[in-house]
Design an enzyme around this catalytic site. Structure first.
Site, PDB file in Angstrom:
ATOM      1  N   ASP A  49       0.863  -1.190   0.000  1.00 41.00           N
ATOM      2  CA  ASP A  49       0.000   0.000   0.000  1.00 41.00           C
ATOM      3  C   ASP A  49       0.897   1.237   0.000  1.00 41.00           C
ATOM      4  O   ASP A  49       1.918   1.272   0.681  1.00 41.00           O
ATOM      5  CB  ASP A  49      -0.865  -0.024   1.275  1.00 41.00           C
ATOM      6  N   ASP A  52      -1.461   4.022   3.591  1.00 44.69           N
ATOM      7  CA  ASP A  52      -2.254   3.113   4.437  1.00 44.69           C
ATOM      8  C   ASP A  52      -3.235   3.867   5.319  1.00 44.69           C
ATOM      9  O   ASP A  52      -3.750   3.330   6.292  1.00 44.69           O
ATOM     10  CB  ASP A  52      -1.331   2.229   5.296  1.00 44.69           C
ATOM     11  N   ASP A  67      -4.573  10.145 -11.719  1.00 47.49           N
ATOM     12  CA  ASP A  67      -3.483  10.302 -10.728  1.00 47.49           C
ATOM     13  C   ASP A  67      -2.738  11.620 -10.921  1.00 47.49           C
ATOM     14  O   ASP A  67      -1.533  11.704 -10.721  1.00 47.49           O
ATOM     15  CB  ASP A  67      -2.509   9.123 -10.811  1.00 47.49           C
ATOM     16  N   ILE A  77       3.336   5.914 -10.728  1.00 49.82           N
ATOM     17  CA  ILE A  77       3.189   6.844 -11.855  1.00 49.82           C
ATOM     18  C   ILE A  77       2.109   7.859 -11.487  1.00 49.82           C
ATOM     19  O   ILE A  77       0.945   7.482 -11.283  1.00 49.82           O
ATOM     20  CB  ILE A  77       2.767   6.073 -13.133  1.00 49.82           C
ATOM     21  N   GLU A  89      -0.050   9.334 -15.888  1.00 48.86           N
ATOM     22  CA  GLU A  89      -0.773   8.056 -15.929  1.00 48.86           C
ATOM     23  C   GLU A  89      -1.589   7.985 -17.214  1.00 48.86           C
ATOM     24  O   GLU A  89      -1.681   6.940 -17.850  1.00 48.86           O
ATOM     25  CB  GLU A  89      -1.704   7.937 -14.701  1.00 48.86           C
ATOM     26  N   SER A 107       0.521 -24.452  -0.470  1.00 47.15           N
ATOM     27  CA  SER A 107       1.872 -24.153   0.053  1.00 47.15           C
ATOM     28  C   SER A 107       2.892 -24.065  -1.078  1.00 47.15           C
ATOM     29  O   SER A 107       3.881 -23.348  -0.986  1.00 47.15           O
ATOM     30  CB  SER A 107       2.288 -25.239   1.045  1.00 47.15           C
TER      31      SER A 107
END
Lengths: 419, 122
Positions: A49, A52, A67, A77, A89, A107
């Site tokens: 992230d 956050d 963006d 970007i 962007e 696994s």
């Protein structure tokens, strides 16, 4: 004995248990399922992230207002090119069809690995256990080095890259868009317990390539007679259809799903049984056959069907695995969904053995030395490379086009914030 | 399952301690200290190691010095148990009669053990 019964640890224990039970990131302040913390299902498992404290900012989403003012999809970007006032962007990613990689696995997919240096006394030193805290808090899995979503350089100095790194190289706009939704013991039966940890917003996010790779636990268990517990083709059909319906209601339109078949695991006994286990290398006194027998006696053999001296049982297990692979093939050929197209791919271990032979390697070098069961890092990367080549050849639309702006993205944004 | 995992864990750790003793030509006690010193302090790993040595160390020393192998030590300390009607699980091959002889001896060794008395208690 239960350290979590201590009052001052109760809260953190509860959080850790929740993280392990749900396979969700332990540290996720904005609860968007992405984290700035590496382990405990953090960015070792899914893109890091980049904010956050804002749940609308996370890897894999379509950019917010191109963006212009912030990196809403964490691909590094963002901003506006001063030369022409166009958001980067928009300039570099519009029309490039970005997409994420999501693994639904076990696994093997999470890259379970116990370092042999933890067991070899003659090589032991203060550095031998430096990675133990990371391994413990990642459930002895190393997804950051896995064949599907690995983003770290290979520890074996291998050139081959993970599927995620292939995708990122093809289109730098895919940076950080990976999710390893895998769990030790994962199978078609219990996937429903952790598939909710998959994060994709059907309206806001880019399409994804989902690889369904439950390659062993539907035929592997530790029972004295493992056959009754094996998943039947009918059960598998039902389980996988349930998973695909869940995906159809979560994946953005234009996504792709690849069902991965199961391997022929007789390869394990044939190539390992008479070789010395790391615990037996000093005194030549412990072979893999003994380890398998010890684990079977304790009923915790990860795959009694294949890790057994009983040839009939090994053959039976492979027959069931083949039936389940045929079932997956049938689903891919006959079932249709709204938001994704569906493909099937064999688990071609034989092909990567040949490739490894060609490079002068031995088959036993493709298996995890301590557990004698899982494909190791080299095998995972060879499998990833083979997957990429096959998809590129058979279904090129799944991977999207090469982005002509990759070099300019690198020029302007360097490593795009790394991982 | 968890008791089986305890058994596997115990046999692996005892094997490593035995081999450290061999490789460094040292005492069992020195090998346990060495192993703990290799562990990082994070997640209380080193502390937990020293705690386990404090609890089980003296029994482990007596058993390994009496030529018990990793399987026997873990059976004597009851990290490995033989369920009724089930075979005895061990990693290292050993003829049954020798196993039975040694097991009697190992039981005698831990009979006086304070730790085992404590653990057997409530």
């Amino acid at each position: 004995s239960d350290i979590c019964s201590l009052p001052f640890l109760a809260k953190i224990c509860k959080k850790i248990k929740f993280s392990i039970q749900t396979s969700m990131p332990f540290k996720d302040v904005d609860s968007d399922k992405y984290s700035v913390f590496p382990t405990l299902r953090g960015y070792h498992w899914r893109g890091r992230d980049c904010n956050d404290s804002d749940k609308n900012v996370y890897p894999g989403r379509r950019p917010d207002n191109w963006d212009a003012h912030q990196d809403s999809n964490c691909n590094g970007i963002w901003g506006i090119d001063p030369k022409d006032g166009i958001p980067y962007e928009k300039k570099f990613c519009e029309g490039s069809q970005p997409r994420g990689i999501i693994l639904l696995g076990d696994s093997a997919g999470a890259h379970f690995h116990i370092p042999p240096e933890w067991l070899i006394a003659s090589q032991m030193s203060v550095n031998s256990f430096s990675n133990l805290p990371t391994a413990l808090t990642d459930e002895f899995d190393w997804p950051q080095l896995s064949g599907a979503t690995g983003f770290l350089d290979s520890t074996s100095g291998f050139e081959e890259k993970s599927i995620y790194l292939h995708l990122r190289k093809r289109n730098r706009c895919n940076h950080r868009d990976y999710q390893n939704i895998s769990r030790n013991g994962g199978s078609s039966q219990n996937l429903k317990k952790f598939i909710e940890s998959l994060s994709r917003n059907q309206q806001l996010d880019h399409p994804a390539i989902v690889i369904y790779a439950m390659i062993g636990n539907d035929v592997c268990n530790g029972r004295a007679d493992p056959v009754p517990e094996m998943t039947t083709p009918e059960q598998l059909y039902s389980n996988v259809m349930q998973t695909l319906k869940h995906l159809d209601s979560h994946l953005p339109e234009g996504s792709h799903v690849v069902l991965h078949g199961l391997p022929n695991g007789t390869f394990l006994w044939e190539n390992l049984h008479d070789r010395y286990h790391p615990l037996g290398q000093l005194n030549k006194d412990v072979t893999y056959a003994q380890v398998f027998s010890f684990l079977s006696c304790l009923k915790i053999n990860p795959c009694h069907g294949w890790m057994s001296s009983n040839k009939t049982l090994r053959t039976l297990t492979s027959e069931r695995a083949q039936q389940l692979s045929d079932t997956l093939k049938k689903i891919a050929a006959s079932e249709k969904f709204t938001n994704f197209d569906l493909f099937y791919m064999d688990f071609a271990f034989e092909e990567i053995i040949e490739e490894w032979w060609r490079r002068g390697g031995q088959p036993w070098q493709l298996i995890e030395p301590v557990d004698g069961f899982h494909p190791n890092e080299v095998a995972s990367l060879l499998l990833a490379d083979l997957f990429w080549k096959k998809v590129q050849l058979q279904w090129p639309q799944v991977l999207g086009k090469e982005n002509p702006f990759n070099s300019q993205i690198e020029q302007v944004f360097g490593d795009q914030g790394g991982h | 399952h968890s008791s089986s995992h305890h058994c596997v864990g115990c046999v692996m750790v005892m094997s490593v301690i035995t081999q450290l003793t061999q490789v460094h030509n040292s005492t069992v006690e020195a090998s346990m200290e060495r192993l703990c010193s290799y562990l990082p302090g994070k997640l209380l790993l080193k502390t937990t190691c020293y705690l386990l040595v404090h609890i089980f160390g003296s029994d482990i020393i007596k058993l390994l010095d009496a030529d018990m192998n990793a399987d026997m030590v873990c059976h004597a300390l009851e990290f490995c148990k033989q369920d009724a009607g089930q075979p005895q699980c061990h990693l290292y091959p050993l003829p049954k009669e020798i196993w039975n002889l040694r097991q009697k001896k190992s039981r005698h060794i831990v009979k006086k053990s304070v730790t085992m008395k404590y653990l057997k208690g409530d």
